[in-house]
Write a protein that holds these residues in place. Sequence first.
Motif, PDB file in Angstrom:
ATOM      1  N   HIS A  14       3.115 -11.017  12.091  1.00  0.00           N
ATOM      2  CA  HIS A  14       3.544  -9.445  11.587  1.00  0.00           C
ATOM      3  C   HIS A  14       2.267  -9.511  11.368  1.00  0.00           C
ATOM      4  N   CYS A  15       1.556 -10.757  10.352  1.00  0.00           N
ATOM      5  CA  CYS A  15       0.077 -10.094   9.105  1.00  0.00           C
ATOM      6  C   CYS A  15      -1.102 -10.054  10.598  1.00  0.00           C
ATOM      7  N   LEU A  16      -1.386 -10.761  11.324  1.00  0.00           N
ATOM      8  CA  LEU A  16      -2.134  -9.895  11.997  1.00  0.00           C
ATOM      9  C   LEU A  16      -2.076  -9.086  13.071  1.00  0.00           C
ATOM     10  N   ALA A  17      -1.025  -8.838  13.273  1.00  0.00           N
ATOM     11  CA  ALA A  17      -0.695  -7.462  14.127  1.00  0.00           C
ATOM     12  C   ALA A  17      -1.440  -6.195  13.071  1.00  0.00           C
ATOM     13  N   VAL A  18      -0.389  -6.279  11.767  1.00  0.00           N
ATOM     14  CA  VAL A  18      -0.995  -5.251  11.095  1.00  0.00           C
ATOM     15  C   VAL A  18      -2.737  -5.573  10.628  1.00  0.00           C
ATOM     16  N   ARG A  19      -3.250  -6.324  10.631  1.00  0.00           N
ATOM     17  CA  ARG A  19      -4.349  -6.326   9.669  1.00  0.00           C
ATOM     18  C   ARG A  19      -5.264  -5.673  11.254  1.00  0.00           C
ATOM     19  N   GLN A  20      -5.193  -6.210  12.667  1.00  0.00           N
ATOM     20  CA  GLN A  20      -5.857  -5.434  13.499  1.00  0.00           C
ATOM     21  C   GLN A  20      -5.781  -4.511  13.598  1.00  0.00           C
ATOM     22  N   ALA A  21      -4.715  -3.638  13.679  1.00  0.00           N
ATOM     23  CA  ALA A  21      -4.598  -2.475  13.804  1.00  0.00           C
ATOM     24  C   ALA A  21      -4.905  -1.059  12.713  1.00  0.00           C
ATOM     25  N   ALA A  22      -5.190  -2.048  11.480  1.00  0.00           N
ATOM     26  CA  ALA A  22      -5.571  -1.169  10.400  1.00  0.00           C
ATOM     27  C   ALA A  22      -7.061  -1.573  10.490  1.00  0.00           C
ATOM     28  N   ARG A  23      -7.480  -2.183  10.790  1.00  0.00           N
ATOM     29  CA  ARG A  23      -9.076  -2.903  11.226  1.00  0.00           C
ATOM     30  C   ARG A  23      -9.615  -1.163  12.260  1.00  0.00           C
ATOM     31  N   TRP A  24      -8.512  -1.525  13.432  1.00  0.00           N
ATOM     32  CA  TRP A  24      -8.720  -0.230  14.421  1.00  0.00           C
ATOM     33  C   TRP A  24      -8.483   1.264  13.922  1.00  0.00           C
ATOM     34  N   ILE A  25      -7.454   1.003  13.673  1.00  0.00           N
ATOM     35  CA  ILE A  25      -7.106   2.610  12.697  1.00  0.00           C
ATOM     36  C   ILE A  25      -8.838   3.102  11.743  1.00  0.00           C
ATOM     37  N   GLN A 140       7.356   2.285   4.920  1.00  0.00           N
ATOM     38  CA  GLN A 140       8.245   1.429   4.548  1.00  0.00           C
ATOM     39  C   GLN A 140       8.644   0.433   3.551  1.00  0.00           C
ATOM     40  N   VAL A 141       7.318  -0.746   4.132  1.00  0.00           N
ATOM     41  CA  VAL A 141       7.127  -2.029   3.831  1.00  0.00           C
ATOM     42  C   VAL A 141       6.087  -1.477   2.139  1.00  0.00           C
ATOM     43  N   PRO A 142       5.361  -1.094   2.079  1.00  0.00           N
ATOM     44  CA  PRO A 142       5.624  -1.384   0.517  1.00  0.00           C
ATOM     45  C   PRO A 142       6.031  -0.469  -0.435  1.00  0.00           C
ATOM     46  N   THR A 143       7.361   0.200  -0.192  1.00  0.00           N
ATOM     47  CA  THR A 143       8.248   0.878  -1.054  1.00  0.00           C
ATOM     48  C   THR A 143       9.568  -0.107  -1.025  1.00  0.00           C
ATOM     49  N   GLY A 144       9.639  -1.356   0.421  1.00  0.00           N
ATOM     50  CA  GLY A 144      11.297  -1.908   0.500  1.00  0.00           C
ATOM     51  C   GLY A 144      12.094  -1.213   1.284  1.00  0.00           C
ATOM     52  N   ALA A 145      11.812  -0.231   1.442  1.00  0.00           N
ATOM     53  CA  ALA A 145      13.003   0.498   1.601  1.00  0.00           C
ATOM     54  C   ALA A 145      13.404  -0.091   3.130  1.00  0.00           C
ATOM     55  N   GLU A 152      16.732  -6.888   5.204  1.00  0.00           N
ATOM     56  CA  GLU A 152      16.597  -8.049   3.830  1.00  0.00           C
ATOM     57  C   GLU A 152      15.371  -7.886   3.030  1.00  0.00           C
ATOM     58  N   ALA A 153      16.135  -7.505   1.621  1.00  0.00           N
ATOM     59  CA  ALA A 153      15.128  -7.103   0.609  1.00  0.00           C
ATOM     60  C   ALA A 153      13.700  -8.414   0.107  1.00  0.00           C
ATOM     61  N   LEU A 154      12.536  -8.182   0.901  1.00  0.00           N
ATOM     62  CA  LEU A 154      11.004  -9.019  -0.037  1.00  0.00           C
ATOM     63  C   LEU A 154      11.180  -8.835  -1.325  1.00  0.00           C
ATOM     64  N   GLN A 155      11.027 -10.046  -1.407  1.00  0.00           N
ATOM     65  CA  GLN A 155      10.309  -9.960  -3.071  1.00  0.00           C
ATOM     66  C   GLN A 155       8.779  -9.381  -3.563  1.00  0.00           C
ATOM     67  N   ASP A 156       8.322  -8.272  -3.893  1.00  0.00           N
ATOM     68  CA  ASP A 156       7.145  -8.103  -4.525  1.00  0.00           C
ATOM     69  C   ASP A 156       5.681  -8.681  -4.235  1.00  0.00           C
ATOM     70  N   PRO A 157       4.898  -8.361  -3.186  1.00  0.00           N
ATOM     71  CA  PRO A 157       3.953  -9.546  -3.367  1.00  0.00           C
ATOM     72  C   PRO A 157       3.356  -9.925  -5.489  1.00  0.00           C
TER      73      PRO A 157
END
Length: 180
Positions: A14-25, A140-145, A152-157
């Motif tokens: 997931h991290c790689l996919a989001v980073r690649q998309a973020a760089r493209w955008i 929703q990612v940074p807010t935990g929505a 599943e709830a994630l711990q804050d980074p």
Amino acid sequence: MADAAALSPVDVCHCLAVRQAARWISQLYDQHLAACGLSSTQYAVLSQLQRSGPSSIAALAEAMVMDRTTMTRSVTPLERDGLLAITAGEVDRRRREVTITAAGRERLAAARPQWRRAQHAFEQHFGAAQAQAMRTMLRQVPTGAAAAAGGEALQDPPATAPARSHRRGGRTAAPRKDRG
């Protein structure tokens, strides 16, 4: 869809996919905003300050989900160009307060049509409905929505940034046995 067992860790990361998309955008927006002398990050910083008003470096970084060091590096050229001012806080002189200047508001207004063109180009590429769905999901990612929607709830980074080497832009990663 390919068999999940046949997919490599890179295929499902997931991290790689989001980073690649973020760089493209980011590159798409940077191309459009370059005509106004701004990067997509600089545009975002100026927009945030215009919306929220004067802010500390820490509060600005938190609002933009960045660490303070990265935020400081992002605002330095904007201050140098007179698009924002960084001053000591009125109550606590140790606190650095960031304010958009009149020149910053003018540059932001000049950049807004370019930003709209980038928005339009993105929506033309992916479709307006998919672009909206992506924004909704990513917010929703940074807010935990996602947890509220049955995920599943994630711990804050961690509150601190990852260790960095002293080389400019270099990173130091902790050794791990499984880099999958």
